[in-house]
Design an enzyme around this catalytic site. Structure first.
Site, PDB file in Angstrom:
ATOM      1  N   SER A 210    -113.236  51.902 -91.870  1.00  0.00           N
ATOM      2  CA  SER A 210    -113.655  52.932 -92.811  1.00  0.00           C
ATOM      3  C   SER A 210    -112.746  52.908 -94.041  1.00  0.00           C
ATOM      4  O   SER A 210    -112.601  51.863 -94.663  1.00  0.00           O
ATOM      5  CB  SER A 210    -113.670  54.296 -92.098  1.00  0.00           C
ATOM      6  OG  SER A 210    -114.396  55.235 -92.838  1.00  0.00           O
ATOM      7  N   GLU A 320    -124.903  53.050 -89.372  1.00  0.00           N
ATOM      8  CA  GLU A 320    -123.805  53.689 -90.102  1.00  0.00           C
ATOM      9  C   GLU A 320    -124.223  55.044 -90.675  1.00  0.00           C
ATOM     10  O   GLU A 320    -123.406  55.952 -90.825  1.00  0.00           O
ATOM     11  CB  GLU A 320    -123.332  52.787 -91.247  1.00  0.00           C
ATOM     12  CG  GLU A 320    -122.666  51.495 -90.826  1.00  0.00           C
ATOM     13  CD  GLU A 320    -121.219  51.656 -90.429  1.00  0.00           C
ATOM     14  OE1 GLU A 320    -120.727  52.805 -90.406  1.00  0.00           O
ATOM     15  OE2 GLU A 320    -120.564  50.648 -90.137  1.00  0.00           O
ATOM     16  N   HIS A 418    -121.086  55.301 -87.351  1.00  0.00           N
ATOM     17  CA  HIS A 418    -119.860  54.970 -88.079  1.00  0.00           C
ATOM     18  C   HIS A 418    -118.637  55.256 -87.206  1.00  0.00           C
ATOM     19  O   HIS A 418    -118.503  56.349 -86.664  1.00  0.00           O
ATOM     20  CB  HIS A 418    -119.796  55.794 -89.366  1.00  0.00           C
ATOM     21  CG  HIS A 418    -118.651  55.458 -90.259  1.00  0.00           C
ATOM     22  ND1 HIS A 418    -118.504  54.210 -90.840  1.00  0.00           N
ATOM     23  CD2 HIS A 418    -117.589  56.192 -90.678  1.00  0.00           C
ATOM     24  CE1 HIS A 418    -117.417  54.209 -91.589  1.00  0.00           C
ATOM     25  NE2 HIS A 418    -116.839  55.397 -91.499  1.00  0.00           N
TER      26      HIS A 418
END
Length: 508
Positions: A210, A320, A418
């Site tokens: 991330s 995601e 995610h």
């Protein structure tokens, strides 16, 4: 190295020396563990919003048994999936502005071991996270024959703020990006000290997920970080080709920063006298062209081939967007796109279809924010350097606990959301008491083994692992699709990426 038995817990004490002084850690099983090592002076008082300063020497032998404080932050809601996976740790979170600490795991903490090194940068949008999260316990990766280092950095407005007064007091006229400067300082600490833990300073891989992956991108572009690592891993984000557009320079960011802190005072002395908690609700400005670490927009650096020419392993998760899509219109439509690009995007993302709108919206948000920027990171690195690149798509559903609320858009399944890959790449499924299956454990072993091979050799291939071909955008099977059956395949919605290149992000 000196060890001494410490009792029935079968731990031993391990002594090493770093540039700032002596440390004592613990041998837990086959791995030496050193926690809470300061790598810079506390960034408090007059050092708030200044580049990290080298840690001064301490007297005696410093215990490295406990994690250092985490950076100041506001965690997500405890009921949220993001909290349950990433932050639901056994240890209560201790936070402080004095947060510049790192942690080391080594299977052989002795000079001359010459082991490869993984330096990990946590995610969290530069607002949350720390190197001591349970998922980042390095024991299982270190047991695969590497030294593992996890790093804390300044977050939020304490780590990402620019002000005219900060520009004025700085010799380079620079401000901002203090959190990324912290990571660069930690990497310099690794270069100077990792040999005492058995690591080889010439074999460092920097990795993150991330926002941590975006930081990896920026470090690859930063001239001052060029010799600090030899390979890179980026999971689920990128600092290039982001939908936010170009990076701000320090003067643009300083004007925005001044408006954000104006309610707290007009001088740096006033702002530095305030408690750190005063800045918790000011959002970070993001990464800028600060004039110190980053002297050019990172996307431009990659387009011109001026980034570090190093092996790169990057990828994304198949869904995601499931954590970020809402039931409302995303605000992105294709009406301004010329034909035939508009027709292609409307076919790939049927936002007006009664039956397909929800998955289409998730796909579009995920592709815009995460997948396409990672794809373009890999493709640009391949096109502008001679370095090898490997690409993956993680497409495995986790056994999310039943009590976790439904996704924001009302869909019943988060899919491969995610950050879902993190416990697998660290082989740390046991850190969460979820209903893991044999398939989950097999995938975790396979991913951690591949990541370990990449850290060791700059190549994720190895004995017993699926054959992983280098990324080539022209090949039909250009990425590794990771699931119960892991094999080479094609990116989902590949045709949209070319349209993003030409219409949305104007890549030439």
């Amino acid at each position: 190295m000196d060890t001494r038995a410490s009792g029935a817990d079968s731990e031993a004490l391990v002594r090493v020396a770093v540039g700032s002084g002596r440390l004592i850690g613990k041998k837990v099983g086959a791995v030496g563990v050193f926690k809470g090592i300061p790598y810079a002076e506390p960034p408090v008082g007059a050092l708030r919003w200044r580049p990290p300063q080298p840690k001064q020497a301490w007297d005696g032998c410093r215990a490295a048994f406990e994690l250092g404080p985490a950076p100041m932050q506001v965690l997500p809601a405890r009921s949220s999936l993001m909290y349950r996976l990433n932050h639901d740790d056994a240890r209560a979170l201790v936070m402080s502005e004095d947060c510049l600490y790192l942690n080391v795991w080594s299977p052989d903490p002795s000079l001359g071991a010459n082991l490869p090194v993984l330096v990990w940068i946590h995610g969290g949008a530069n607002k949350t996270g720390h190197g001591g999260q349970d998922l980042f316990d390095g024991s299982r990766l270190a047991a695969r024959g590497m030294v593992v280092v996890t790093v804390n950095m300044r977050l939020g407005a304490l780590g990402f703020l620019s002000l005219p007064a900060l520009n004025a007091e700085d010799p380079l006229g620079a401000s901002g990006n203090y959190g990324i400067q912290d990571v660069a300082a930690a990497l310099r600490w690794v270069q100077e000290n990792i040999s005492t833990f058995g690591g080889d300073a010439a074999k460092v891989t920097v990795a993150g997920n991330s926002a941590g992956a975006a930081t990896v991108t920026h470090l690859m572009a930063a001239p001052a970080a060029r010799e600090l690592f030899r390979a890179a891993i980026g999971q689920s984000a990128s600092g290039v080709f982001r939908p936010e557009g170009r990076m701000l320079n320090q003067h643009e960011a300083a004007d925005i920063g001044l408006a954000a802190v104006s309610p707290f005072g007009s001088s740096l002395d006033q702002l530095r006298d305030l408690p750190a908690t005063a800045f918790l609700n000011i959002p970070p400005q993001g990464v800028i062209v600060d004039g110190r670490l980053l002297i050019e927009d990172t996307t431009n650096v990659f387009l011109k081939g001026r980034q570090a020419t190093i092996p790169l392993l990057v990828g994304w998760n198949a869904q995601e967007g499931s954590l970020f899509a809402s039931g409302a219109d995303d605000g992105f439509r294709f009406t301004s796109c010329p034909q035939p690009a508009r027709a292609i995007l409307e076919r790939i993302y049927p936002l007006d279809s009664a039956d397909e709108a929800l998955p289409a919206r998730r796909a579009l948000i995920g592709d815009k924010r995460f997948t396409y920027p990672v794809w373009r990171w890999a493709r640009t690195h391949t096109e502008t350097t001679s370095a090898p690149t490997w690409l993956y798509e993680f497409n495995h559903r986790l056994p999310v606990p039943d009590e976790v609320p439904c996704p924001p858009d009302g869909g019943g399944d988060y899919g491969a959301f995610h950050t879902a890959e993190v416990p697998y790449t660290w082989d740390n499924l046991a850190m969460r008491p979820w209903k893991w299956s044999e398939s989950d454990h097999n995938i975790a072993q396979q991913m951690a083994d591949a990541w370990a091979r990449f850290v060791a050799d700059g190549n994720p291939n190895g004995s017993g692992l699926p054959s992983w071909s280098q990324f080539d955008a022209s090949c039909e099977e250009h990425l590794m699709r990771i699931d119960v059956s892991t094999k080479m395949g094609r990116a989902s919605r590949r045709a949209a990426f070319d349209v993003f290149d030409e219409i949305i992000f104007q890549v030439k």
